[in-house]
Design an enzyme around this catalytic site. Structure first.
Site, PDB file in Angstrom:
ATOM      1  N   ASP A   1      12.275   3.422   3.746  1.00 26.77           N
ATOM      2  CA  ASP A   1      11.358   3.430   2.600  1.00 26.77           C
ATOM      3  C   ASP A   1      12.127   3.986   1.398  1.00 26.77           C
ATOM      4  OD1 ASP A   1       8.918   3.168   1.267  1.00 26.77           O
ATOM      5  OD2 ASP A   1       7.796   4.204   2.845  1.00 26.77           O
TER       6      ASP A   1
ATOM      7  N   HIS B   1      13.048   0.465  -6.934  1.00 31.53           N
ATOM      8  CA  HIS B   1      12.075   1.307  -6.236  1.00 31.53           C
ATOM      9  C   HIS B   1      12.298   1.334  -4.728  1.00 31.53           C
ATOM     10  CE1 HIS B   1       9.230   2.088  -9.634  1.00 31.53           C
ATOM     11  NE2 HIS B   1       9.968   1.121 -10.147  1.00 31.53           N
TER      12      HIS B   1
HETATM   13  P1  ADQ Z   1       5.090   1.063  -1.575  1.00 33.85           P
HETATM   14  O1  ADQ Z   1       5.893   0.431  -0.505  1.00 33.85           O
HETATM   15  O2  ADQ Z   1       3.853   0.381  -1.949  1.00 33.85           O
HETATM   16  O3  ADQ Z   1       5.969   1.306  -2.908  1.00 33.85           O
HETATM   17  P2  ADQ Z   1       4.334   3.991  -1.377  1.00 33.85           P
HETATM   18  O4  ADQ Z   1       5.370   4.773  -2.081  1.00 33.85           O
HETATM   19  O5  ADQ Z   1       3.909   4.629  -0.117  1.00 33.85           O
HETATM   20  O6  ADQ Z   1       4.775   2.542  -0.962  1.00 33.85           O
HETATM   21  O7  ADQ Z   1       3.102   3.811  -2.357  1.00 33.85           O
HETATM   22  C1  ADQ Z   1       1.892   3.394  -1.889  1.00 33.85           C
HETATM   23  C2  ADQ Z   1       0.815   3.746  -2.904  1.00 33.85           C
HETATM   24  O8  ADQ Z   1      -0.323   2.986  -2.534  1.00 33.85           O
HETATM   25  C3  ADQ Z   1       0.438   5.215  -2.856  1.00 33.85           C
HETATM   26  O9  ADQ Z   1       0.233   5.702  -4.151  1.00 33.85           O
HETATM   27  C4  ADQ Z   1      -0.869   5.220  -2.062  1.00 33.85           C
HETATM   28  O10 ADQ Z   1      -1.802   6.187  -2.479  1.00 33.85           O
HETATM   29  C5  ADQ Z   1      -1.418   3.851  -2.345  1.00 33.85           C
HETATM   30  N1  ADQ Z   1      -2.199   3.433  -1.165  1.00 33.85           N
HETATM   31  C6  ADQ Z   1      -1.831   3.466   0.100  1.00 33.85           C
HETATM   32  N2  ADQ Z   1      -2.834   3.075   0.909  1.00 33.85           N
HETATM   33  C7  ADQ Z   1      -3.877   2.781   0.105  1.00 33.85           C
HETATM   34  C8  ADQ Z   1      -5.205   2.304   0.315  1.00 33.85           C
HETATM   35  N3  ADQ Z   1      -5.713   2.023   1.528  1.00 33.85           N
HETATM   36  N4  ADQ Z   1      -5.948   2.096  -0.755  1.00 33.85           N
HETATM   37  C9  ADQ Z   1      -5.478   2.338  -1.989  1.00 33.85           C
HETATM   38  N5  ADQ Z   1      -4.248   2.789  -2.250  1.00 33.85           N
HETATM   39  C10 ADQ Z   1      -3.456   2.994  -1.218  1.00 33.85           C
HETATM   40  C11 ADQ Z   1       7.316   1.048  -3.331  1.00 33.85           C
HETATM   41  C12 ADQ Z   1       8.420   1.535  -2.396  1.00 33.85           C
HETATM   42  C13 ADQ Z   1       8.241   3.005  -2.109  1.00 33.85           C
HETATM   43  C14 ADQ Z   1       8.218   3.795  -3.421  1.00 33.85           C
HETATM   44  C15 ADQ Z   1       7.227   3.183  -4.403  1.00 33.85           C
HETATM   45  C16 ADQ Z   1       7.347   3.827  -5.781  1.00 33.85           C
HETATM   46  O11 ADQ Z   1       8.405   0.787  -1.186  1.00 33.85           O
HETATM   47  O12 ADQ Z   1       9.280   3.487  -1.279  1.00 33.85           O
HETATM   48  O13 ADQ Z   1       7.843   5.130  -3.151  1.00 33.85           O
HETATM   49  O14 ADQ Z   1       7.462   1.790  -4.558  1.00 33.85           O
HETATM   50  O15 ADQ Z   1       8.651   3.762  -6.260  1.00 33.85           O
END
Ligand code: ADQ
Length: 486
Positions: free
Chosen positions: A385, A177
């Protein structure tokens, strides 16, 4: 590709407790919670991976192996929402060594361009091996003959190799991921060859971005002298396919939320609570050093100081979800971010008028959707990311084609959301220009960019990602059976 249930297999599985589909991830797709009577219960986790895999897991009556989130003995296997869950026990030492150490203080920073210095610790490496073996042995126990096993993410990179030794009959897929680094960076890892061999235990290795796939091919050639042709890696008499499968979100569900009258009313209320400013700039991240929060705040601070943004008309909302709070680098980051927020507010806010609203907490999906609807500009500017789902959620929420997305070139999402204001977050002047351009964009410009991004996302949702990967793995399995029968 449609996902069809396998009733015959399902019956056989129930009888034997062996499964034709097994998913392994560091965490189970459920969290501890309490019900209305205060009794402990399990609640489905909000994460994207669960949403993506839930339909397939249910239709194939699959099993999910993962940690239940607390150190100590594992609960006995149970069924939740149609999925068979097999908890893995982690001791306090495992959490220190495997999870917080090797996974999150060594591999995480190294794979994200070493934006923070990775820490190398031999005891953590042993912990990582030990826990990876525990996952592999659990999968070997529950997988039916010839089952498909899908292993997820950087915590479990040794599992494919270990599992292949235990169960050569299985078809094994692995999906990373996060980014996969260039050869020079990866080669800093003391466990580099072991990890690479671990990954090559899979039949199919999936990445978020073509550059990650290329890095993996180069590494196999460079470190193991493997032969790479047409995306296939020939290594020790086996063929391993490595390819790109960009993850996505449940676009239809995100749109449904965006059109929900309660969510729309909440968005209007948020704008009122922010003082009805001309411009709301939103950022939503885990509080992680890869997400570029400090540079984004610096850009905003300079724009206010230079008068290019008017503090009386502009509000920034930074949502920062607490994460990995026991790790030193995360504690230090939190202190630096909170100092920056205080300084900006001290220098530029007025009574009853904050320049930065800093929200250090988690929100449910409806509240996040309301925030996306309330934001004129969404700033997603990670230093590195794998994908970044927040960018995709924002675009999917903007059903009327308004809003402006400022997106880092170093997020995997930039390869797909090409009409965003793409920025290099290390270039502070470029970042400032992109933010002001996005703030000044008129409705026509917003629509010109938003429309194609929304059309793209509708075609590339999370179901397509999951079925694409599984379909490819299924296809490899069929090729393999045909070859074995010939
Ligand atoms: P993350 O680094 O966690 O994931 P991201 O892809 O941005 O990053 O996912 C974050 C998720 O958390 C989103 O669905 C978002 O809605 C949720 N989120 C963010 N802030 C929040 C809050 N305050 N309360 C509740 N939910 C919140 C890792 C990798 C990424 C990749 C994903 C999926 O680092 O690059 O996109 O896995 O493969």
């Amino acid at each position: 590709m449609a996902i069809t249930p396998h009733p015959a297999r399902t019956l056989r599985q129930a009888a034997s407790n062996r499964y034709d589909l097994v998913v392994l991830a560091n965490r189970l797709p459920v969290d501890h919670d309490t019900d209305a009577d205060g009794r402990p219960c399990w609640r489905r986790s909000p994460g994207g991976l669960v949403t993506a895999l839930h339909p397939i897991m249910k239709s194939r009556a699959g099993a999910w192996i993962g940690w239940h989130g607390r150190p100590g003995p594992a609960p006995t296997p149970f069924v939740h929402d149609g999925i068979h869950l097999h908890p893995i026990a982690l001791t306090g030492d495992d959490v220190d060594g495997y999870y917080e150490g090797q996974s999150n203080a060594t591999i995480w920073p190294l794979y994200h361009d070493a934006v923070e210095q990775p820490v190398f610790d031999r005891a953590w490496q042993d912990g990582y091996r030990k826990v990876n073996r525990r996952f592999a042995e659990a999968a070997a126990r529950v997988a039916a003959p010839g089952a498909l096993v899908w292993v997820h993410d950087y915590h479990l990179q040794l599992v494919p190799g270990m599992l292949r030794e235990l169960r050569p009959d299985l078809r094994i897929g692995f999906f990373l991921h996060i980014p996969f680094p260039p050869v020079e960076l990866f080669c800093q890892l003391p466990m580099r060859e072991e990890i690479l061999r671990g990954l090559l235990g899979a039949d199919l290795v999936g990445f978020q971005h073509p550059s990650a796939t290329r890095n993996f091919h180069s590494l196999a050639e460079h470190l193991l002298d493997a032969k790479v042709t047409d995306g296939k890696i020939w290594h020790e008499g086996r063929e391993v396919v490595a390819d790109t499968f960009p993850i996505s979100i449940d676009v239809a569900d995100q749109q449904r939320l965006a059109l929900d009258p309660a969510v729309r009313a909440r968005a209007a209320q948020i704008r009122r609570e922010l003082g009805d400013p001309r411009t709301v700039i939103l950022a939503v991240d885990r509080l992680d050093y890869t997400k570029g929060i400090e540079r984004r705040l610096s850009a905003y601070e300079e724009l206010l100081a230079e008068g290019r943004l008017d503090p009386a008309e502009t509000v920034m909302v930074q949502v920062a979800v607490p994460t990995r709070q026991r790790i030193d680098q995360y504690q230090a980051l939190r202190e630096r971010v909170e100092r920056a927020v205080s300084r900006i507010n001290g220098d530029h806010s007025g009574i009853g008028r904050l320049c930065v609203h800093y929200l250090h907490r988690s929100y449910d999906r409806a509240e996040l959707a309301a925030l996306y609807l309330a934001a004129d500009v969404m700033a997603v500017t990670p230093l590195r990311d794998g994908m970044n789902l927040v960018a995709k959620e924002y675009v999917a929420t903007r059903t009327d084609h308004t809003g402006a997305l400022v997106l880092s070139e170093f997020a995997g999402a930039a390869a797909e959301l090409e009409e965003a204001w793409l920025v290099n977050p290390h270039d502070l002047d470029g970042l400032k220009d992109a933010v002001t351009d996005a703030v000044d964009a008129d409705a026509e410009e917003q629509r010109r960019r938003m429309e194609p991004m929304r059309a793209y996302l509708r075609r590339h949702d999370v179901n397509r990602w999951a079925t694409g990967f599984m379909g490819r793995l299924d296809g490899l399995a069929e090729d393999w059976s045909a070859a074995a029968a010939a």
